[in-house]
Design a protein around this motif. Structure first.
Motif, mmCIF file in Angstrom:
data_model
loop_
_atom_site.group_PDB
_atom_site.id
_atom_site.type_symbol
_atom_site.label_atom_id
_atom_site.label_comp_id
_atom_site.label_asym_id
_atom_site.label_seq_id
_atom_site.Cartn_x
_atom_site.Cartn_y
_atom_site.Cartn_z
ATOM 1 N N SER A 33 -6.755 -1.252 -7.913
ATOM 2 C CA SER A 33 -7.380 -0.119 -7.230
ATOM 3 C C SER A 33 -7.118 -0.106 -5.729
ATOM 4 N N LYS A 34 -6.921 1.107 -5.209
ATOM 5 C CA LYS A 34 -6.847 1.334 -3.768
ATOM 6 C C LYS A 34 -8.042 2.164 -3.314
ATOM 7 N N ASN B 123 0.814 -1.213 0.000
ATOM 8 C CA ASN B 123 0.000 0.000 0.000
ATOM 9 C C ASN B 123 0.852 1.269 0.000
ATOM 10 N N SER B 124 1.984 1.200 0.682
ATOM 11 C CA SER B 124 2.848 2.383 0.811
ATOM 12 C C SER B 124 3.961 2.436 -0.231
ATOM 13 N N SER C 68 -10.449 5.066 -2.889
ATOM 14 C CA SER C 68 -10.336 6.530 -2.942
ATOM 15 C C SER C 68 -8.888 6.999 -2.996
ATOM 16 N N GLN C 69 -7.939 6.088 -2.711
ATOM 17 C CA GLN C 69 -6.519 6.460 -2.718
ATOM 18 C C GLN C 69 -5.881 6.297 -4.100
ATOM 19 N N GLY C 70 -6.671 5.934 -5.103
ATOM 20 C CA GLY C 70 -6.105 5.776 -6.446
ATOM 21 C C GLY C 70 -5.745 4.331 -6.746
ATOM 22 N N HIS C 71 -4.490 4.114 -7.188
ATOM 23 C CA HIS C 71 -4.039 2.772 -7.552
ATOM 24 C C HIS C 71 -2.715 2.446 -6.874
ATOM 25 N N TYR C 72 -2.450 1.158 -6.725
ATOM 26 C CA TYR C 72 -1.141 0.723 -6.239
ATOM 27 C C TYR C 72 -0.077 1.132 -7.253
ATOM 28 N N SER C 73 1.166 1.291 -6.779
ATOM 29 C CA SER C 73 2.257 1.781 -7.636
ATOM 30 C C SER C 73 2.974 0.649 -8.365
ATOM 31 N N LYS D 142 6.289 3.020 -3.293
ATOM 32 C CA LYS D 142 6.480 3.963 -4.390
ATOM 33 C C LYS D 142 7.852 3.677 -4.996
#
Length: 295
Positions: free
Chosen positions: A107-108, A44-45, A110-115, A47
């Protein structure tokens, strides 16, 4: 007498294989994290540590029927906490059901998408069937656009509208994952093995990290089907990992065992654990590649 002799020599090896497929170690030969939440938090975190890339790209490659599309569905299922079927599959044709180059984002909410994204590709077949090896090499370099429809006997050309002439780092593949059914390791055709090997060597020239997933472990081993916790206890599955290592040259620590979600309608923590363990290693290897590109 001859018939009796023949039956004994046919049935005895078969019985031995069945008995061996049921044999297990007292402890897993490879431990895996039991706390799925730690890996989910990492994913989730995550990047990419390279400013030129806003996501990490994973390409799945393998023979027809290996379970590539189902593996992508399984990854999505773990991330969404419910069984997802986005990549269409087919169990009866004997031909690749995937015809186009397809990128899957996860999809994540409301947080968008995984990187990270996963790419599915047409399966490999014998002779002139399946995906063209040269098309895979082009995909590794980022020259293949989404929705390109593979033509087994004709590779993508620069004049095709689906050819990307100037790929960015985002378009390139950052980790290559070879997917093969655990029960098919010993019966892979020489031709398919040669094709897989050619792609491995091409990826090596590009310094792309490579991992392997042996899928359908539940079909290959009754103990694994009975309980996913037995996957890394199975002596038969360990033998298949070692055989695959010798066949294609992967280090054993780069080969992972996974049970896909193919018949279930709900997810299971133990099945998730194996998928998450493999996925985390894909991310770590791919991130190392992106991080050291500038070295």
């Amino acid at each position: 007498m001859f018939i009796f002799y023949l039956c004994v020599h046919i049935m005895l090896p078969l019985c031995e294989r069945v008995i061996f497929s049921l044999a297990t170690f007292s402890k897993p030969w490879r431990p895996f994290p039991e706390n799925n939440e730690d890996i989910l938090e990492f994913l989730n975190s995550y990047k990419p540590q390279n400013q030129e890339a806003n996501h990490l790209r994973i390409l799945f490659l393998g023979p027809v029927g290996a379970g590539k599309s189902t593996l992508i569905n399984s990854i999505d299922s773990v991330l969404q906490h419910r069984v997802i079927v986005r990549g269409l599959t087919d169990a009866i044709s004997g031909k690749s059901f995937t015809r186009k180059y397809k990128t899957y984002k996860f999809s994540k909410g409301s947080q968008g998408h995984y990187s990270f994204v996963c790419n599915d590709i047409m399966g490999m077949e014998q002779k002139d069937g399946g995906v063209h090896v040269e098309d895979i090499k082009l995909a590794l370099r980022g020259h293949v656009k989404d929705d390109y429809e593979f033509k087994p006997q004709q590779q993508l050309t620069k004049s095709d509208e689906r050819y990307r002439s100037c790929p960015s780092l985002n378009d390139r593949v950052h980790v290559l994952v070879t997917v093969v059914p655990a029960g098919s390791v010993s019966i892979l055709s020489e031709e398919v093995v040669k094709k897989l090997r050619k792609v491995r060597l091409a990826a090596r020239e590009m310094d792309i990290p490579q991992l392997a997933i042996l899928t359908k472990v539940d079909e290959a081993c009754p103990k694994a089907k009975q309980d996913p916790k037995n996957i890394y206890k199975s002596k038969y599955l360990k033998e298949q990992v070692e055989k695959f290592s010798q066949l294609l040259g992967f280090s054993v620590n780069c080969i992972f065992l996974v049970k896909n979600y193919s018949s279930e309608i709900s997810i299971d923590d133990d099945t998730d654990a194996h998928i998450l363990c493999a996925l985390k290693q894909m991310i770590l290897h791919g991130n190392d590649f992106l991080t050291h590109l500038n070295d």
